[in-house]
Design a protein around this motif. Structure first.
Motif, mmCIF file in Angstrom:
data_model
loop_
_atom_site.group_PDB
_atom_site.id
_atom_site.type_symbol
_atom_site.label_atom_id
_atom_site.label_comp_id
_atom_site.label_asym_id
_atom_site.label_seq_id
_atom_site.Cartn_x
_atom_site.Cartn_y
_atom_site.Cartn_z
ATOM 1 N N ASN A 22 0.770 -1.235 0.077
ATOM 2 C CA ASN A 22 -0.037 -0.051 0.162
ATOM 3 C C ASN A 22 0.648 1.473 -0.118
ATOM 4 O O ASN A 22 0.493 2.395 -0.026
ATOM 5 C CB ASN A 22 -0.794 0.092 1.310
ATOM 6 C CG ASN A 22 -1.865 -1.262 1.305
ATOM 7 O OD1 ASN A 22 -2.257 -1.671 0.219
ATOM 8 N ND2 ASN A 22 -2.259 -1.420 2.509
ATOM 9 N N VAL A 23 1.990 1.183 -0.008
ATOM 10 C CA VAL A 23 3.076 2.130 0.146
ATOM 11 C C VAL A 23 3.572 2.751 -1.385
ATOM 12 O O VAL A 23 3.876 1.968 -2.282
ATOM 13 C CB VAL A 23 4.219 2.034 1.063
ATOM 14 C CG1 VAL A 23 5.268 3.172 0.962
ATOM 15 C CG2 VAL A 23 3.924 1.457 2.368
ATOM 16 N N GLU A 24 3.264 4.034 -1.662
ATOM 17 C CA GLU A 24 3.743 4.593 -2.867
ATOM 18 C C GLU A 24 5.111 5.070 -2.703
ATOM 19 O O GLU A 24 5.308 6.248 -1.929
ATOM 20 C CB GLU A 24 2.734 5.851 -3.351
ATOM 21 C CG GLU A 24 3.139 5.948 -4.730
ATOM 22 C CD GLU A 24 2.178 6.838 -5.495
ATOM 23 O OE1 GLU A 24 2.247 6.984 -6.857
ATOM 24 O OE2 GLU A 24 1.433 7.299 -4.717
ATOM 25 N N ALA A 25 6.466 4.446 -3.179
ATOM 26 C CA ALA A 25 7.545 4.639 -2.697
ATOM 27 C C ALA A 25 8.175 5.663 -3.611
ATOM 28 O O ALA A 25 8.868 6.515 -3.403
ATOM 29 C CB ALA A 25 8.623 3.590 -2.677
ATOM 30 N N VAL A 26 7.587 5.738 -4.891
ATOM 31 C CA VAL A 26 8.003 6.880 -5.986
ATOM 32 C C VAL A 26 6.617 7.370 -6.635
ATOM 33 O O VAL A 26 5.713 6.606 -6.895
ATOM 34 C CB VAL A 26 8.970 6.072 -6.919
ATOM 35 C CG1 VAL A 26 9.057 6.898 -8.165
ATOM 36 C CG2 VAL A 26 10.174 5.411 -6.416
ATOM 37 N N LYS A 27 6.636 8.467 -6.652
ATOM 38 C CA LYS A 27 5.264 8.935 -7.112
ATOM 39 C C LYS A 27 5.714 10.135 -8.210
ATOM 40 O O LYS A 27 5.795 11.367 -8.128
ATOM 41 C CB LYS A 27 4.759 10.043 -5.795
ATOM 42 C CG LYS A 27 4.773 9.238 -4.384
ATOM 43 C CD LYS A 27 4.308 9.981 -3.322
ATOM 44 C CE LYS A 27 4.251 9.335 -1.964
ATOM 45 N NZ LYS A 27 4.071 10.444 -1.071
ATOM 46 N N GLY A 28 5.526 9.547 -9.243
ATOM 47 C CA GLY A 28 5.711 10.543 -10.487
ATOM 48 C C GLY A 28 6.996 11.099 -10.963
ATOM 49 O O GLY A 28 7.171 12.289 -10.938
#
Length: 251
Positions: A22-28
């Motif tokens: 559930n963890v977004e480690a890299v965002k765009g």
């Protein structure tokens, strides 16, 4: 899509996202690296730096977005990832040397398996690269007989022996004692001066100043600021960059 990528851009990352559960480690994240350019990624622990690096050679598969290496779209169904990966050298925090092989054998092995070189050619190239990183006299030693700095230089020689187009370094000095850090950074600085395309994740700010064409500061999985080192260190634009640098440059 390949024809839209400028030929001098050897790495192109577009809108990269990476989730772990559930963890977004890299965002765009967007990043372009030109041939011969040295881009250094800095930021606090957990900011997504190493994940971006590992997506470049597909050790991690992006959740969304695109990564191109020398015009090849890594996520395309017909892409031979192993073929692309053979052109990308990677050096990790840990040295990952085979303890039962000599230094020379460690540097020669992948050349024979991946590049299909003859034994004599692989050994000759291994010696050339051990000379390049300053430890030819250690060729017949085993990894346990070497210091951490020497082992890391063997790992760099092993990557260079594959004649990569790109070198990736994931905090290559973080496992080393302080007195060994300089010998590894000196090798990396020489590579930068020779025109090797490099993407480096590191906390070594002196090396950033000396080697980087551009420094990319990440925080919370996002790119906060990208600038040449003098600009980033002397005149950071963002408050988050200023805070990070004020904390790290005190040490």
């Amino acid at each position: 899509m390949n024809d839209k990528i400028p030929p001098n851009e050897i790495i192109l990352i577009k809108d990269l996202h990476k989730y772990f559960a559930n963890v977004e480690a890299v965002k765009g994240v967007d990043l372009n690296v030109k041939r011969g350019e040295v881009v250094i990624i800095v930021g606090p622990s957990g900011s997504g730096k190493s994940t971006v690096l590992r997506c470049i050679n597909h050790l991690e598969e992006p959740t969304a977005g695109a990564v191109y290496i020398d015009g090849v779209h890594l996520e395309a169904k017909d892409t031979d990832i192993n073929k692309v990966r053979a052109e990308v050298g990677m050096v990790f925090q840990q040295f990952n040397l085979f303890p039962h092989l000599t230094v020379l054998e460690n540097v020669a092995l992948a050349q024979r398996l991946v590049r299909k070189r003859k034994k004599e050619d692989a050994k000759r190239i291994a010696m050339e690269q051990l000379t390049r990183v300053g430890i030819p006299e250690k060729a017949n030693n085993y990894p346990r007989q070497l210091s951490g700095g020497q082992q890391q230089r063997v790992a760099i020689a092993r990557a260079l022996a594959m004649n990569p187009k790109i070198m990736l370094f994931d905090e290559p000095t973080s496992a080393l004692d302080p007195e060994m850090i300089k010998e590894v950074l000196d090798v990396m600085l020489d590579l930068a001066k020779e025109g090797m395309t490099m993407v480096v994740v590191t906390h070594e700010m002196g090396f950033c100043r000396a080697a980087a064409d551009r420094v990319m500061f990440m925080d919370g999985g996002q790119v906060v600021e990208v600038a040449p080192p003098n600009e980033l260190f002397n005149n950071p634009k963002h408050d988050r960059t200023k805070l990070f640098l004020s904390q790290i440059l005190q040490h």
